[in-house]
Design an enzyme around this catalytic site. Sequence first.
Site, mmCIF file in Angstrom:
data_model
loop_
_atom_site.group_PDB
_atom_site.id
_atom_site.type_symbol
_atom_site.label_atom_id
_atom_site.label_comp_id
_atom_site.label_asym_id
_atom_site.label_seq_id
_atom_site.Cartn_x
_atom_site.Cartn_y
_atom_site.Cartn_z
ATOM 1 C CE LYS A 44 -0.334 -0.365 5.042
ATOM 2 N NZ LYS A 44 -1.146 -0.935 6.137
ATOM 3 N NE ARG A 138 -7.093 -0.095 10.897
ATOM 4 C CZ ARG A 138 -5.835 -0.252 10.486
ATOM 5 N NH1 ARG A 138 -4.996 0.771 10.462
ATOM 6 N NH2 ARG A 138 -5.402 -1.442 10.106
ATOM 7 C CG HIS A 168 -4.078 -4.557 11.806
ATOM 8 N ND1 HIS A 168 -2.978 -5.138 11.203
ATOM 9 C CD2 HIS A 168 -3.750 -3.251 11.976
ATOM 10 C CE1 HIS A 168 -2.040 -4.219 11.023
ATOM 11 N NE2 HIS A 168 -2.477 -3.073 11.490
ATOM 12 N NE ARG A 224 -2.889 -8.114 7.502
ATOM 13 C CZ ARG A 224 -3.469 -8.606 8.601
ATOM 14 N NH1 ARG A 224 -4.053 -9.809 8.577
ATOM 15 N NH2 ARG A 224 -3.482 -7.916 9.714
ATOM 16 C CE1 TYR A 268 9.680 32.405 3.059
ATOM 17 C CE2 TYR A 268 10.110 30.042 2.971
ATOM 18 C CZ TYR A 268 9.726 31.214 2.340
ATOM 19 O OH TYR A 268 9.387 31.200 1.020
ATOM 20 C CB CYS A 315 11.992 26.500 1.866
ATOM 21 S SG CYS A 315 13.211 27.582 2.626
ATOM 22 C CG ASP A 317 9.694 24.261 -3.839
ATOM 23 O OD1 ASP A 317 8.913 23.292 -3.854
ATOM 24 O OD2 ASP A 317 9.330 25.442 -3.965
HETATM 25 C C1 PLP Z 1 -0.385 -1.821 6.921
HETATM 26 C C2 PLP Z 1 -0.962 -3.092 7.385
HETATM 27 C C3 PLP Z 1 -0.134 -4.219 7.567
HETATM 28 C C4 PLP Z 1 1.368 -4.154 7.500
HETATM 29 O O1 PLP Z 1 1.869 -3.708 8.729
HETATM 30 P P1 PLP Z 1 3.439 -3.598 8.990
HETATM 31 O O2 PLP Z 1 3.540 -3.143 10.392
HETATM 32 O O3 PLP Z 1 3.952 -2.583 8.017
HETATM 33 O O4 PLP Z 1 4.008 -4.943 8.735
HETATM 34 C C5 PLP Z 1 -0.750 -5.422 7.854
HETATM 35 N N1 PLP Z 1 -2.085 -5.516 7.981
HETATM 36 C C6 PLP Z 1 -2.902 -4.445 7.847
HETATM 37 C C7 PLP Z 1 -4.368 -4.613 8.019
HETATM 38 C C8 PLP Z 1 -2.371 -3.203 7.568
HETATM 39 O O5 PLP Z 1 -3.174 -2.138 7.458
#
Ligand code: PLP
Length: 373
Positions: A44, A138, A168, A224, A268, A315, A317
């Site tokens: 992602k 979540r 998760h 994951r 700045y 800044c 850029d």
């Molecule tokens: C982003 C995400 C992961 C990956 O997590 P890491 O800590 O980067 O390994 C796994 N599962 C879900 C649902 C996530 O949103």
Amino acid sequence: MGMTMKKPNIRRSWVEVNLDILAENLRIYRQSMQGDHPIMAVVKANAYGHGDLAVAGRLQSEGVRDFAVSNLAEAIRLRQGGIAGQILILGYTPVELAKDLLEYDITQAILDEDYAAALAATGVKTKAQFAIDTGMNRIGLDALEPGDCERTIRKYSGAFALTGLFTHLCVADTDDTDCRVFTALQQALVRAGAERVGDLHLPFVHCLNSAGGLWHGQADGLVRLGIILYGLKPDYANDLPAGIRPALEWKTVVSMVKTVHPGETVGYGRTYRADADRVIATLPTGYADGYNRLLSNCGQVLINGQSAPIIGRVCMDQMMVDVTGIDGVRPGDEVTLLNHDTYTADDMAETIGTIGYEIVCDISARVERVYLP
Ligand SMILES: *Cc1c(COP(=O)(O)O)cnc(C)c1O
């Protein structure tokens, strides 16, 4: 004239992604995890800023078959870019776009019962996996109401091509008793939920992120894998397996060098004031490139291997650094903003109280990605 010829830099601000390091991180992670879990690569947010097509393409050639993204646009990009295996969207997709899920063979997370109902009402029989909420609060069906979970899953198991359940973990990266107990509870909840619908023979029941796979991997199911694939830490306090290192370096060049005199200020807000003659270099990278403005007056860059502090405010850029102690700095010289070892995104993150994830995800689209080898 005794001048050494340097290779000219034709770039302004760029990221070098070493795909061999990425593949090596994957290999070391696989060896280090508890249990022999398949890897779902989390790509992602443009593969955490590393470039999703290049990263997923390399991982596919390393044998990875499962990928996860955050949204439909990311999923379609991967599919159109030649990624053939499972692509799971971990978050929200407007149900009006359900046809695209089917057309591109994407697996959609089901966020809750209302979302299931709305998606089912489209009549599009897309691949899907139920998110189960085991404490993150979540997305997901509430695992503390196992009867409701089971009823919802059964009710919609025919409306979608249902391939799994996932949860998760929210404290898998923290090594204290409370967190270990909570993680074990989350794993037990998803396992119990999966058992209640065991007769559906869902092929994918999973809960492990990067941290989970290393430190809580007794559970079944795929990992994951996100942040550690890229060589960064889930939490500052973590020690990663030896050999895992950041896959990217971020570089820019010196655009101009000048001397400022005592009493003069830089940038700045005039937040930096010279107390003596200082040699300053201007760099053509700024917060519009994703270089965090909170690094004003406290960050550093590396020039010829030496640390140069950021002076004044970053800044949009450009930014200025103090190169007084560094010999022979000239326009066109290469500058390292992040490297593989001595100054990583985790180091930068620690300076400003965030996490390496945010540092690399923020590197903006106008910073060119260059792939090595
Ligand atoms: C982003 C995400 C992961 C990956 O997590 P890491 O800590 O980067 O390994 C796994 N599962 C879900 C649902 C996530 O949103």
